[in-house]
Design a protein around this motif. Sequence first.
Motif, short mmCIF file in Angstrom:
data_model
loop_
_atom_site.label_atom_id
_atom_site.label_comp_id
_atom_site.label_asym_id
_atom_site.label_seq_id
_atom_site.Cartn_x
_atom_site.Cartn_y
_atom_site.Cartn_z
N ASP A 1 43.99 36.18 44.06
CA ASP A 1 43.73 35.91 42.64
C ASP A 1 43.52 37.19 41.82
OD1 ASP A 1 43.92 33.06 42.55
OD2 ASP A 1 42.07 32.97 43.69
N ARG B 1 46.99 38.97 36.45
CA ARG B 1 47.44 37.92 37.36
C ARG B 1 48.87 38.22 37.80
NH1 ARG B 1 44.87 32.47 35.30
NH2 ARG B 1 43.64 33.15 33.54
N ARG C 1 43.93 26.28 41.13
CA ARG C 1 44.53 27.55 40.72
C ARG C 1 45.93 27.30 40.17
NH1 ARG C 1 39.96 27.96 41.52
NH2 ARG C 1 38.84 29.37 42.94
#
Length: 409
Positions: A109, A115, A163
């Motif tokens: 992550d 990201r 996620r």
Amino acid sequence: MPILLFLIDTSASMNQRAYLGTSYLDIAKGAVEIFMKLRARDPASRGDRYMLVTFDEPPYCIKAGWKENHATFMNELKNLQASGLTTLGQALRSSFDLLNLNRLVSGIDNYGQGRNPFFLEPSILITITDGNKLTNTAGVQEELHLPLNSPLPGSELTKEPFRWDQRLFALVLRLPGAASAEPEQLGSVPTDESAITQMCEVTGGRSYCVRTQRMLNQCLESLVQKVQSGVVINFEKSGPDPAPIGEDGLVDSSRPINSFASQPWHSCHKLIYVRPNPKTGVPVGHWPIPESFWPDQNSPTLPPRTAHPVVRFSCVDCEPMVIDKLPFDKYELEPSPLTQYILERKSPHTCWQVFVSSSGKYSELGHPFGYLKASTTLTCVNLFVMPYNYPVLLPLLAEEESYLLPVHV
């Protein structure tokens, strides 16, 4: 390596029998087996990891997790019994926690450092339930609530329990007890009206209202197609709509711009495909999607992020740019109202810049980190991810190389 997690409703109501003469639980078990056979047709399925979770109390709800092999999964599936409550919220939380068990250790992550779409563990959660009222030991619940507390370290760094590479799909069994005399209507399977549907849509998935065995088979075929390597992004329009384009492909200034009426393409919650490298089988990339905050050395903690980044796009036509020897990342967008709108404009040589709000120190919108652009053949729309504030950086680098190249891809 995709993860396929099956969450099976083992509440007592799954013992009801459909017109086929079998119980809902048996239909659910059969559906898992059919899915696995369909999926096995794809050579990429060799890397699949299967998990099995039920509505039992944690930790007994996890029947096959990270360590179990295929034989254990099939044996546990065969031995499932329906005798509990419809504790869907707790079961979903346990499923997401199981998937997220190793993420903080693996660093996938990348909290606080942007990201990376190429750091992913594509996961499909398939819930098979009868859609009955949600129950727990305290009684009947009207709404779906996932427990907020998680035992996993780092879970506080993401606002949601899931996620961006985890999508939830639900097969809601609505098969009647008696066969219908009316002929079955062919067509797409509608979404269900139960509590799980909204949760599916939030993750980038969907629910299916299953009324016949044929519909169930149709849904399983559809779900096999959903096993894609990618991450879900919220694309949101920033600023006014673009000027309309006429039949000749040129800007038609005589037609008014309606910037205030909300259109479906203004906000899309869709996947970007992250293709693995053909040689290594692993996705490769270079640049992150920025975080939505400017780092503060005095802050003792990182601000929690949303599971899906909000990427804003400006409808001002810009010249796409790359320079020689500086890599860029290219991701195809899942078809959506946004991709349809961009393709209909037939402008493969211009692009729309993308931003993450609050990613810059002195600007609310931040600086562009890439752009959306139709492919030259107008068959798809790609997200190009570049170094942050690339319109300033690339000309500076190009001075070293003494040339700046427009992109034609």
